[in-house]
Design a protein around this motif. Structure first.
Motif, mmCIF file in Angstrom:
data_model
loop_
_atom_site.group_PDB
_atom_site.id
_atom_site.type_symbol
_atom_site.label_atom_id
_atom_site.label_comp_id
_atom_site.label_asym_id
_atom_site.label_seq_id
_atom_site.Cartn_x
_atom_site.Cartn_y
_atom_site.Cartn_z
ATOM 1 N N SER A 47 2.419 -1.849 -0.425
ATOM 2 C CA SER A 47 2.608 -3.165 -0.280
ATOM 3 C C SER A 47 3.064 -3.793 -1.833
ATOM 4 N N SER A 96 6.056 -0.795 6.935
ATOM 5 C CA SER A 96 4.629 -0.375 6.749
ATOM 6 C C SER A 96 3.917 -0.946 5.851
ATOM 7 N N THR A 153 1.382 -3.597 4.776
ATOM 8 C CA THR A 153 0.383 -4.270 5.495
ATOM 9 C C THR A 153 -0.321 -5.525 4.966
ATOM 10 N N TYR A 182 -2.404 -3.746 -1.772
ATOM 11 C CA TYR A 182 -2.890 -3.236 -0.512
ATOM 12 C C TYR A 182 -4.450 -2.933 -0.491
ATOM 13 N N TYR A 237 -4.812 5.252 -1.633
ATOM 14 C CA TYR A 237 -3.748 6.239 -1.149
ATOM 15 C C TYR A 237 -4.356 7.742 -0.953
ATOM 16 N N ASP A 241 -4.682 3.099 6.562
ATOM 17 C CA ASP A 241 -3.456 3.824 6.834
ATOM 18 C C ASP A 241 -2.920 4.526 5.480
HETATM 19 N N1 PHE Z 1 -0.002 0.005 4.611
HETATM 20 C C1 PHE Z 1 0.089 0.707 3.238
HETATM 21 C C2 PHE Z 1 0.466 -0.723 2.019
HETATM 22 O O1 PHE Z 1 0.688 -1.742 2.600
HETATM 23 C C3 PHE Z 1 1.273 1.611 3.382
HETATM 24 C C4 PHE Z 1 1.047 2.662 4.317
HETATM 25 C C5 PHE Z 1 1.644 2.240 5.734
HETATM 26 C C6 PHE Z 1 0.647 3.986 4.071
HETATM 27 C C7 PHE Z 1 1.692 3.453 6.682
HETATM 28 C C8 PHE Z 1 0.617 4.936 5.008
HETATM 29 C C9 PHE Z 1 1.040 4.426 6.216
HETATM 30 O O2 PHE Z 1 0.477 -0.376 1.177
#
Ligand code: PHE
Length: 381
Positions: A107, A128, A130, A178, A230, A254
Motif C-alpha cells: 500500500s 493487491s 488493501t 498497510y 510483511y 495478507d
Molecule cells: N495488502 C498488502 C498491502 O496493502 C499487500 C499484499 C497483498 C501482500 C497480497 C500480500 C498479498 O500492503
C-alpha cells in the motif's frame, strides 16, 4: 538490471528512428506500465505479481491482443524502497508514454504512485494494495482486491471464533500504511465484538530484534498476537516469540503470504494463520485453468495471491480497453469504473463506487511448511 537494459536497447534502436524516444509505442502496440518490488525486502511480492501480469499479457497477445494491437508491458523495479515508486511511475508516464499503470502490491508504494497517476490522468490499477487511502487518492485509481476494513474484521472474527481468543496483543509496523491501517481495523472489529486489546506495540519494518516488544507483549498475557506486517518481519517475530517463550498463536493478514515466511520462519511459523485473497486450492474452473497455465509458464511453481491478482489486474485493464474502444486515459477510466461481474481468477469483480472490489477473503494455516486452505469468508452485503 534487465528492465533498464531493455530500455537502453530500445533507446539504441531509436537512433535509427527519428523522434523515437525510449519505449515510445509503435503504432501497432499499446504500452502498459508496471512498477513492482522485484528486488529488496518484499521481492517475492513483486516477482509473483509481475509473473501473473506477464502471463495475462502473453495470453492476451496470443489471442490477438486488444483493439487489434499487441500489448507491451514495461516494468520498473522499485527495489522495495521508499521514493523509487514515484521515480518509476514518472518515468513510465513521461518518458515511455504508457496508457495505464499496474501496481503495486504494498500500500505505501501504491500511495506513492497514485497522486502522480491521478495528476496525469493515467489510470492506475493496484492488484493487491488493501489500504483504503489508495483509491481515495482520486478517480483514476482502482484496485481489484478487497480493502482492510474488511480484512481486519475477518481476522477479528477469526481470532474470537476459531482461536477462541478474547484478549489479544497487536504488533504493528509503524513504517507501513498497510500495517497501521490493518491494525486499526482489526482493533475496531475485535473490541466491538467484546474482545480486549491487552497490549499494543510497534516496530519499524526491517528491524531485526523484536525481543523487547515481544517480552512486553508476553507480560500482558494475551491469548493471541495479531501481527499485521510483511513476511520477513513476521517470520522473525515468530522465531523470536518462540525464543522468549511466547507460545500463544500468532496470526496476520495478507502481508504474510510468501514462500519466504516458511523458509525463514521454519518450525516457528508452524500453526500460524493468515488471511489473504486467494488459494490455488479454492476456486472454480477459471482458477484451475490459471493454476495450470501459471505452473506451465513458471516451472511448476504454484501461484500465490499476488500472482493471481497481478493476472486479474491486467485482464481487467484489457477488458476496460475493449469496452472503451480506445486507449485514452479518460475513456479507460470510465470503462474501468463500469466493470461489472468480471469473471476473474480471484473471484467475480465489480468495481464499486470507491473503485475497490468487494471480494471474499480466505484463511490459510501454515502446516508442514505449506499453506493449507481453511475457509473462505464472503463480504457482508
Ligand atoms: N495488502 C498488502 C498491502 O496493502 C499487500 C499484499 C497483498 C501482500 C497480497 C500480500 C498479498 O500492503
Amino acid at each position: 538490471m534487465k528492465f533498464r537494459l531493455l530500455c537502453s536497447l530500445a533507446a539504441l534502436a531509436a537512433l535509427a528512428v527519428p523522434f523515437g524516444g525510449c519505449q515510445k509505442a509503435s503504432t501497432d502496440e499499446i504500452l502498459v506500465g508496471e512498477f513492482a518490488s522485484l528486488t529488496g525486502k518484499e521481492a517475492t511480492f513483486g516477482i509473483s505479481s509481475h509473473e501473473g501480469t506477464v502471463l495475462a499479457i502473453e495470453e492476451l497477445n496470443n489471442g490477438g491482443g486488444v483493439l487489434n494491437k499487441k500489448l507491451k508491458l514495461i516494468t520498473e523495479d522499485n527495489q522495495s524502497k521508499a521514493g523509487e515508486s514515484a521515480n518509476a511511475v514518472n518515468k513510465l508516464i513521461a518518458k515511455d508514454g504508457v496508457i495505464a499503470i499496474l501496481g503495486e502490491v504494498a500500500s505505501s508504494r501504491s500511495l506513492e504512485a497514485a497522486p502522480i497517476c491521478q495528476q496525469n490522468k493515467i489510470p492506475q490499477i493496484s492488484p493487491s494494495s488493501t489500504n483504503p487511502k489508495v483509491t481515495e487518492t482520486g478517480d483514476f485509481i482502482f484496485r481489484v482486491c478487497f480493502i482492510d476494513p474488511f480484512q481486519g474484521l475477518v481476522m477479528a472474527n477469526f481470532a474470537q471464533k476459531t482461536l477462541k481468543a478474547q484478549k489479544v496483543a497487536v504488533f504493528t509496523d509503524v513504517k507501513s500504511d498497510y500495517s497501521k491501517g490493518l491494525a486499526k481495523f482489526f482493533k475496531e472489529g475485535f473490541t466491538k465484538a467484546g474482545g480486549q486489546i491487552v497490549a499494543e506495540l510497534d516496530y519499524n519494518g526491517g528491524d531485526k530484534d523484536f525481543k523487547g516488544q515481544l517480552t512486553a507483549i508476553k507480560s500482558a498475557n494475551p491469548e493471541g498476537v495479531f501481527v499485521p506486517g510483511y513476511y520477513t518481519d513476521a517470520a522473525l517475530i515468530c522465531i523470536q516469540a518462540k525464543e522468549i517463550g511466547l507460545t500463544v498463536p500468532l496470526f496476520g493478514g495478507d502481508g504474510w503470504e510468501s514462500d519466504q515466511l516458511t523458509k525463514i520462519g521454519k518450525e516457528s511459523v508452524e500453526g500460524t494463520y493468515f488471511s489473504t485473497h486467494y488459494s490455488p486450492d479454492a476456486g472454480g474452473d477459471k482458477g484451475k485453468a490459471f493454476v495450470a497455465a501459471y505452473q506451465k509458464r513458471f516451472g511448476g511453481k504454484l501461484p500465490d495471491a499476488m500472482a493471481a491478482l497481478g493476472y486479474d489486474s491486467a485482464m481487467i485493464l484489457a477488458d476496460a480497453m475493449k469496452r472503451a474502444g480506445k486507449t485514452d486515459g479518460q475513456a479507460i477510466r470510465d470503462a474501468l469504473a463500469a466493470t461489472k461481474d468480471f469473471e476473474a481468477v480471484t473471484g467475480k469483480i465489480t468495481i464499486n463506487a470507491q473503485r475497490d472490489a468487494d471480494k471474499s477473503a480466505v484463511i490459510l494455516k501454515v502446516e508442514g511448511g505449506k499453506f493449507k486452505y481453511i475457509e473462505t469468508i464472503a463480504p457482508t452485503p
